[in-house]
Design a protein around this motif. Structure first.
Motif, PDB file in Angstrom:
ATOM      1  N   VAL A 110       0.838  -1.196   0.000  1.00 41.02           N
ATOM      2  CA  VAL A 110       0.000   0.000   0.000  1.00 41.02           C
ATOM      3  C   VAL A 110       0.879   1.255   0.000  1.00 41.02           C
ATOM      4  O   VAL A 110       0.653   2.208  -0.742  1.00 41.02           O
ATOM      5  N   LEU A 111       1.904   1.184   0.835  1.00 45.73           N
ATOM      6  CA  LEU A 111       2.798   2.318   0.971  1.00 45.73           C
ATOM      7  C   LEU A 111       3.446   2.668  -0.364  1.00 45.73           C
ATOM      8  O   LEU A 111       3.464   3.828  -0.783  1.00 45.73           O
ATOM      9  N   LEU A 143       2.484   1.839  -3.476  1.00 49.36           N
ATOM     10  CA  LEU A 143       1.517   2.292  -4.486  1.00 49.36           C
ATOM     11  C   LEU A 143       1.068   3.726  -4.232  1.00 49.36           C
ATOM     12  O   LEU A 143       1.003   4.546  -5.151  1.00 49.36           O
ATOM     13  N   VAL A 144       0.755   4.016  -2.985  1.00 55.68           N
ATOM     14  CA  VAL A 144       0.236   5.354  -2.695  1.00 55.68           C
ATOM     15  C   VAL A 144       1.361   6.386  -2.757  1.00 55.68           C
ATOM     16  O   VAL A 144       1.175   7.487  -3.275  1.00 55.68           O
ATOM     17  N   ALA A 145       2.537   6.008  -2.267  1.00 53.04           N
ATOM     18  CA  ALA A 145       3.646   6.958  -2.288  1.00 53.04           C
ATOM     19  C   ALA A 145       3.999   7.335  -3.718  1.00 53.04           C
ATOM     20  O   ALA A 145       4.250   8.498  -4.028  1.00 53.04           O
ATOM     21  N   PHE A 146       3.979   6.337  -4.603  1.00 52.08           N
ATOM     22  CA  PHE A 146       4.266   6.598  -6.013  1.00 52.08           C
ATOM     23  C   PHE A 146       3.318   7.651  -6.570  1.00 52.08           C
ATOM     24  O   PHE A 146       3.719   8.587  -7.249  1.00 52.08           O
ATOM     25  N   ASN A 147       2.039   7.501  -6.231  1.00 54.71           N
ATOM     26  CA  ASN A 147       1.029   8.414  -6.754  1.00 54.71           C
ATOM     27  C   ASN A 147       0.967   9.731  -6.012  1.00 54.71           C
ATOM     28  O   ASN A 147       0.449  10.714  -6.526  1.00 54.71           O
ATOM     29  N   ALA A 148       1.434   9.729  -4.764  1.00 55.73           N
ATOM     30  CA  ALA A 148       1.255  10.932  -3.963  1.00 55.73           C
ATOM     31  C   ALA A 148       2.522  11.763  -3.915  1.00 55.73           C
ATOM     32  O   ALA A 148       2.488  12.970  -4.152  1.00 55.73           O
ATOM     33  N   ILE A 149       3.651  11.127  -3.632  1.00 54.28           N
ATOM     34  CA  ILE A 149       4.844  11.912  -3.339  1.00 54.28           C
ATOM     35  C   ILE A 149       5.469  12.507  -4.600  1.00 54.28           C
ATOM     36  O   ILE A 149       5.790  13.694  -4.618  1.00 54.28           O
ATOM     37  N   ILE A 150       5.583  11.708  -5.662  1.00 56.03           N
ATOM     38  CA  ILE A 150       6.204  12.263  -6.877  1.00 56.03           C
ATOM     39  C   ILE A 150       5.401  13.456  -7.419  1.00 56.03           C
ATOM     40  O   ILE A 150       5.951  14.536  -7.610  1.00 56.03           O
ATOM     41  N   PRO A 151       4.090  13.293  -7.626  1.00 53.50           N
ATOM     42  CA  PRO A 151       3.337  14.457  -8.109  1.00 53.50           C
ATOM     43  C   PRO A 151       3.370  15.632  -7.133  1.00 53.50           C
ATOM     44  O   PRO A 151       3.470  16.783  -7.553  1.00 53.50           O
ATOM     45  N   LEU A 152       3.325  15.334  -5.852  1.00 56.15           N
ATOM     46  CA  LEU A 152       3.342  16.422  -4.872  1.00 56.15           C
ATOM     47  C   LEU A 152       4.653  17.193  -4.960  1.00 56.15           C
ATOM     48  O   LEU A 152       4.665  18.421  -4.913  1.00 56.15           O
ATOM     49  N   THR A 184       6.510  17.461  -7.608  1.00 58.35           N
ATOM     50  CA  THR A 184       6.442  18.251  -8.840  1.00 58.35           C
ATOM     51  C   THR A 184       5.751  19.576  -8.569  1.00 58.35           C
ATOM     52  O   THR A 184       6.208  20.635  -9.004  1.00 58.35           O
ATOM     53  N   VAL A 185       4.659  19.489  -7.830  1.00 58.43           N
ATOM     54  CA  VAL A 185       3.906  20.708  -7.525  1.00 58.43           C
ATOM     55  C   VAL A 185       4.758  21.654  -6.675  1.00 58.43           C
ATOM     56  O   VAL A 185       4.830  22.855  -6.953  1.00 58.43           O
ATOM     57  N   PHE A 243      -4.567  22.525  -0.636  1.00 64.64           N
ATOM     58  CA  PHE A 243      -4.404  21.203  -0.031  1.00 64.64           C
ATOM     59  C   PHE A 243      -4.209  21.335   1.480  1.00 64.64           C
ATOM     60  O   PHE A 243      -4.807  20.595   2.267  1.00 64.64           O
TER      61      PHE A 243
END
Lengths: 266, 289
Positions: B17-18, B20-29, B31-32, B268
């Motif tokens: 879970v960590l 999968l979610v980190a991939f989707n959350a941390i990289i884009p975050l 970038t922002v 956010f």
């Protein structure tokens, strides 16, 4: 008061069904009739709109694409969330509370914030315009939700079940698959339903991550609306058809849905 | 409540879970975050800007207005949906086939793709071809949500009530179902009035699920984008431009990545802060049990 009690749900349900009825009504009309005359039911009843959707690949592929990524997402989310939810419901470990809250924060991230970075991330990985891209992106909010719901259901299973199994000599994986998972099938069903639902209704990310090959039905609808004028009848028919998958899955979980919406915490 | 044992190996169970979610959350975050402190004139050339964009966004009247509209909208839909959901749940049948029928029909709006919800309300509320628009105008009230800011606002609120009240109903209903019959019998013997039963038996039992309802409705209404975008496009003027709509306008419409990123993070943070407050309150209640 008690005797008139049925009135409130009835009025409420009528209020819910009116816009849906209107959509169905329009879907059986030609666009000319919609724009030309106002009537509470179709006067020149036509199935042409539906026929067009079922015969034109750009339309029916939209449904196939949507269903594909939704199913992939549901499988990934539930599979990954099962062991994690077990850990949260049974064990204390370093940083567990922070981790749980961090997971939930991703459920709070507005998709609008992530749309552009997601596009860049998935383009860089050469996954742009694939079903798997959308399925993975939707994990952002579906996995936290799945963990949350499953944890609620698992906490309702007495710990004696685990202890007896370990005494009987079950290893953890065997216990988990053979005994634990069968004991929470209702919870898994509800969780799968929720993942399905939130992946099915989301559009912003799905639209951002696809262009042609994996384009979801909802995006087909918006693009048609803007390119070939406003074909209202067709749009209404496509919209009406998007209600069906949800209505089917909801029937299967109807007895557990209330508990599921309470995230297993009742 | 289950007594949990300490076991650091549990981290292995959380790992998938960590990742999968980190991939989707941390990289884009990240970038922002990256965009939010830089300026670009295209061609991937970036200049360090520091906190300029943050100051700019925090001082811009446009952001204040969008935030104000957002808070007002969220407040209004919570004030309508929570009591309405509780009332409907209280009046729902408790047994028999009717329960299933009610639950399935009520859950229908929740399962419709959000842009379809917007499109459906568009054709439902249009003053010339929509049932709602026609009816209101026939009653002698001048109503056109594509031109009147007030009407547009009311239509978006009504659409949200239509879309999400059922979530509150289902949650409240789940809470009510967990009350044993014995409670009602005891109340009956004591001669409790309907109000007393509600106040001292039903409401306390619903407290937890209602907290979840408020949390979910708060988060989702604060992020609302697709439905009002399809229905009104944020207009007329800026009347229904909520935070997400404004953000997408800035980021993709004007391609002002820096300000958009700074705004994203502030946005956010606001959701995070308010949700954290709800969450702590909720967990505190749970720990007390």
């Amino acid at each position: 008061m008690r005797r008139l009690g049925w009135l409130i749900p009835t009025i409420y349900i009528i209020f819910l069904l009116l816009p849906i009825y209107w959509l169905l009504n329009m879907s059986f009309k030609t666009t000319n009739e919609i724009l030309g005359t106002f009537s509470l039911w179709p006067i020149e009843f036509t199935l042409a709109n539906y026929k067009k959707i079922f015969t034109d690949p750009t339309w029916y592929n939209g449904y196939i694409n949507s269903l594909t990524y939704v199913v992939i997402n549901t499988v990934i989310s539930v599979t990954a969330a099962l062991p994690a939810a077990y850990a949260f419901s049974r064990y204390r470990f370093l940083g567990d509370k922070h981790l749980f809250f961090w997971l939930l924060t991703n459920r709070m991230a507005p998709p609008a914030v992530f749309a552009l970075p997601f596009f860049q991330l998935y383009s860089a990985m050469e996954l742009f315009d694939t079903h798997i891209a959308v399925a993975l992106a939707h994990c952002l909010f579906n996995i936290p939700l799945a963990v949350w719901i499953l944890e609620g259901f698992m906490s309702g299973v007495p710990k004696e079940l685990d202890e007896t199994a370990y005494i009987d000599g079950y290893s953890f994986p065997r216990f988990f698959v053979k005994i634990f998972i069968p004991s929470i099938t209702a919870g898994i069903g509800v969780t799968a339903f929720f993942c399905f639902m939130f992946s099915w209704v989301e559009l912003l990310l799905a639209k951002t991550l696809t262009s042609v090959v994996a384009k979801p039905i909802a995006a087909t609808m918006t693009r048609t609306a803007s390119t070939s004028g406003y074909e209202l009848g067709l749009l209404a028919a496509a919209g009406a058809l998007t209600i069906i998958p949800g209505a089917i899955v909801i029937w299967f979980v109807r007895n557990y849905i209330a508990k599921g919406f309470a995230l297993g915490r009742v | 409540m289950i007594e949990r044992t300490t076991n650091q190996k549990a981290w292995w169970l959380v790992l998938p879970v960590l990742v999968l979610v980190a991939f989707n959350a941390i990289i884009p975050l990240m970038t922002v975050v990256n965009y939010s402190v830089q300026e670009t004139f295209g061609d991937n050339v970036f200049f360090w800007e520091g906190v300029t964009w943050y100051t700019e966004v925090l001082h811009s009247p446009r952001f204040h207005e969008a935030l104000g509209r957002q808070l007002m909208f969220t407040f209004q839909i919570l004030a309508i949906e929570i009591p309405l959901g509780v009332i409907v749940a209280l009046a729902m049948p408790r047994k028999g086939i009717l329960v299933s029928v009610c639950l399935v029909l009520m859950a229908l709006p929740l399962l419709i793709p959000w842009n379809v919800v917007g499109a459906m309300w568009n054709i439902f509320a249009l003053p010339d071809i929509g049932l709602l628009g026609r009816t209101i105008n026939a009653m002698g009230i001048d109503y056109n949500f594509t031109q009147q800011p007030g009407a547009a606002w009311a239509t978006v609120v009504l659409m949200d009530v239509w879309h999400w009240t059922s979530l509150v109903v289902l949650l409240a209903y789940a809470g009510l179902r967990s009350i044993p019959d014995a409670f009602y019998q005891a109340a009956h013997i004591d001669g409790a009035s309907g109000w007393q039963i509600f106040r001292y038996i039903q409401l306390p039992k619903m407290k937890r699920v209602l907290t979840i309802a408020v949390l979910l409705r708060f988060m989702d209404s604060f992020m609302i984008y697709t439905e009002p975008f399809v229905l009104t496009g944020g207009g007329p003027g800026n009347a229904t431009t909520f935070l997400s709509i404004d953000l997408v306008k800035i980021a993709l419409g004007q391609f002002d990545l820096g300000p958009a990123a700074a705004m994203s993070l502030i946005y956010f943070m606001i959701i995070l802060l308010l949700s954290w407050i709800f969450y702590t309150v909720m967990m505190r209640d749970e720990d007390q049990k």
